[in-house]
Design an enzyme around this catalytic site. Structure first.
Site, PDB file in Angstrom:
ATOM      1  N   ILE A   1       0.723  -1.269  -0.057  1.00 30.33           N
ATOM      2  CA  ILE A   1       0.050   0.127   0.024  1.00 30.33           C
ATOM      3  C   ILE A   1       0.933   1.124  -0.113  1.00 30.33           C
ATOM      4  O   ILE A   1       0.445   2.221  -0.549  1.00 30.33           O
ATOM      5  CB  ILE A   1      -1.264   0.072   1.287  1.00 30.33           C
TER       6      ILE A   1
ATOM      7  N   ASP B   1      -7.549  -2.267   4.734  1.00 24.61           N
ATOM      8  CA  ASP B   1      -7.576  -3.141   5.600  1.00 24.61           C
ATOM      9  C   ASP B   1      -6.237  -3.868   6.022  1.00 24.61           C
ATOM     10  O   ASP B   1      -5.604  -4.279   5.044  1.00 24.61           O
ATOM     11  CB  ASP B   1      -8.777  -4.184   5.677  1.00 24.61           C
TER      12      ASP B   1
ATOM     13  N   GLY C   1      -5.672  -6.782  -0.379  1.00 25.03           N
ATOM     14  CA  GLY C   1      -6.175  -5.748   0.553  1.00 25.03           C
ATOM     15  C   GLY C   1      -5.320  -4.693   0.989  1.00 25.03           C
ATOM     16  O   GLY C   1      -4.724  -4.188  -0.152  1.00 25.03           O
ATOM     17  N   GLU C   2      -5.315  -4.028   2.079  1.00 27.22           N
ATOM     18  CA  GLU C   2      -4.625  -2.960   2.385  1.00 27.22           C
ATOM     19  C   GLU C   2      -4.980  -1.583   1.841  1.00 27.22           C
ATOM     20  O   GLU C   2      -4.435  -0.455   2.081  1.00 27.22           O
ATOM     21  CB  GLU C   2      -3.109  -3.101   2.060  1.00 27.22           C
ATOM     22  N   GLY C   3      -5.870  -1.629   0.730  1.00 25.23           N
ATOM     23  CA  GLY C   3      -6.104  -0.715   0.165  1.00 25.23           C
ATOM     24  C   GLY C   3      -5.551  -0.604  -1.364  1.00 25.23           C
ATOM     25  O   GLY C   3      -5.610   0.444  -1.926  1.00 25.23           O
TER      26      GLY C   3
END
Lengths: 353, 353
Positions: B98, B175, B317-319
């Site tokens: 991210i 997330d 995830g993580e954005g």
């Protein structure tokens, strides 16, 4: 030896060692293996292309080739040919979609007049390589001579070389030319062997009658000229366009210099077919940026075994999809280069079940 | 009135006049109408969200909420829970995916500890809003109390408000939390009513036995708790997670402030379901960034009537997908704002057939 044959001879295979090193590094980065999907495979392809295990692509450029088409006189486009030079001026003034998107991703726009049917004013940002005032109407005669076809491709090679010499490390293709979806559909049908109706769409937005006319014109031209699908210059000369040849040259020039080349939409796809017919070894250097709305684009992907990065319902050309693709290529390389490994970050690995 | 009910009450409809003005301007720009596809519709949505006919989104930020999950003790993840705090430190050190992708697109990364099961060192870039040391194991008891569920959502609202007050004009969700695809699948099954097996995937990469265990754990939890699908806080409390609640709050907070919010992958999708269950009026403010590999993501899109921008085979995830989506939102707005019109550029319009 011509520039064309010399360039084709220089296109080598991808660097397997660099690609393997990139794959190995991806598998040590702080994420589940494969969790970045296409960004990971893209970074490995970039490593193989450049020969660098951690390529840094910091200087992207899109080459936009503009030319006119004699076949546009047959009522195959929703816009008049005068739009081609008008849009070239728009490119030079920075007001077109390609300018906006190239600025967004930090890419240089290189505008080439390779055959616009109008006298364009001299401009420091315009590269004048005009072969003629547009192609001939291929519904009645070949679009250009075989000599001109080779000239178009070699202009593209020279443009790629000049851009790379000036520092570009990532290239993309873009086009402008009223009537060029007609030429591109003819090229795609000729090389892939698909029926014309299957690879011919509405371009800038013709109606049903225009589409029927466009299909008939292409079918008639292919029956008249019988281009040899194994001979890229023959197809280009008989039913292609100057900008299509120029973009095929950009692709070959990039591949010969081990520079990744991002292919835009349908017209660029036709150019890629010409390029790979001339030099099948160029295929691994290609990145298909996006799936265009234009019918026939999938035939290009199938023939070249390419998978587009994104599908945003675009159908503009100019390199607009390709510059978005270049940004993804850069993102992929940064992931490979800049992420911490599990060891560096002190992150635990997978649980052994 | 609580922050939650007040925020929900502030979420208004999109600004139809601004959207109509954006549509009208798109149709005057130097391209065939609609030729930029999703970039055009996206720009019109941004206009409706912001109330500005030519929105400029210059200050993107991704809020990454991190928390742990009691259910991770049931062997539902390929990684141990200690990876959650380790990855938070990786975020703070700039070494995670991210960070790399956010730098690439010029977005700020806001890291929030909303329930990591470890004591994290104070760090100027870490926002400490820890509700607890991870949720309870929802296979035996509710993940959290209803009070905590509301607290999680209100923390997210406050984070969105703080980011917007600091200048952010485009938000995204991200997330981190080992076990959170299990909680997300439970939320998605509860709210959409789909069978658990249909919305449960391999997360970070569990094997077949792990997947079967994961499905059984979720089915058991839903049978035990019987969450009310019309009550977002009930679902969140019984089978959700702190970060899922926090991200639901980010979505509500952004919508209430008329800021577009780009939704990342499956966990963010579960948060969007919670947010839209609490406030259906938030739906038009959402942009789905990408289609994740994680099974069950399509159920989120179908339930919320969203179409993801891209599909790059990602599942991290993580954005990571959301920041790529933010860049496309910015590109779309720049097209609307910066392109020349036919009149300005002196470009001819369509031929009348």
């Amino acid at each position: 030896m011509s520039l064309l044959t010399d360039t084709i001879a220089r296109i080598g295979p991808l660097d397997d060692a660099a690609a393997a090193a990139a794959q190995a590094r991806q598998d040590t980065l702080t994420k589940p293996q494969g969790a970045l999907g296409r960004l990971e495979t893209l970074s490995i392809q970039m490593a193989g292309i450049t020969g660098q295990p951690r390529p840094r692509l910091t200087n992207p450029a899109v080459v936009v080739m503009a030319a006119d088409h004699g076949v546009a006189r047959r009522g195959v486009s929703a816009y008049p040919s005068e739009v081609t030079p008008q849009m070239v001026l728009n490119f030079l003034n920075g007001g077109a979609a390609i300018n906006v998107l190239a600025r967004h991703v930090g890419a240089r726009v290189i505008v080439v007049d390779i055959g616009v049917a109008a006298h364009l004013p001299a401009h420091p940002e315009l590269i004048d390589r005009k072969i003629g005032m547009g192609t001939a109407d291929f519904s009645v005669e070949p679009a250009m001579s075989r000599v001109q076809a080779q000239q178009a491709v070699e202009i593209g090679i020279a443009c790629a070389n000049d851009a790379i010499d000036a520092g570009a490390d990532l290239l993309a293709t873009g086009d402008m030319g009223i009537g060029n979806t007609t030429a591109s559909s003819a090229v795609v049908a000729a090389i892939t062997g698909r029926p014309v109706a299957e690879v011919t769409g509405r371009g800038t937005g013709i109606d049903d009658a225009g589409l029927a006319r466009k299909i008939a014109v292409i079918e008639q031209a292919l029956a008249l000229h019988r281009p040899d699908p194994r001979d890229g210059l023959d197809v280009l000369a008989k039913v292609g366009g100057f900008e299509i040849g120029g973009l095929a040259g950009v692709i070959l020039g990039a591949a010969a210099r081990r520079v990744p080349v991002v292919i835009d939409g349908f017209i660029s796809g036709a150019a890629a077919l010409i390029a790979c017919t001339l030099a099948p070894s160029a295929q691994p250097y290609l990145i298909a940026a996006h799936r265009s709305v234009e019918r026939g684009h999938d035939a290009v992907f199938a023939h070249l075994d390419l998978t587009p990065l994104v599908d945003l319902g675009m159908r503009l050309g100019e390199g607009t999809g390709a510059v978005l693709g270049m940004s993804l290529c850069q993102a992929a390389c940064k992931i490979l280069d800049e992420m911490a490994t599990f060891g560096e970050a002190g992150v635990s690995g997978k649980v052994e079940n």
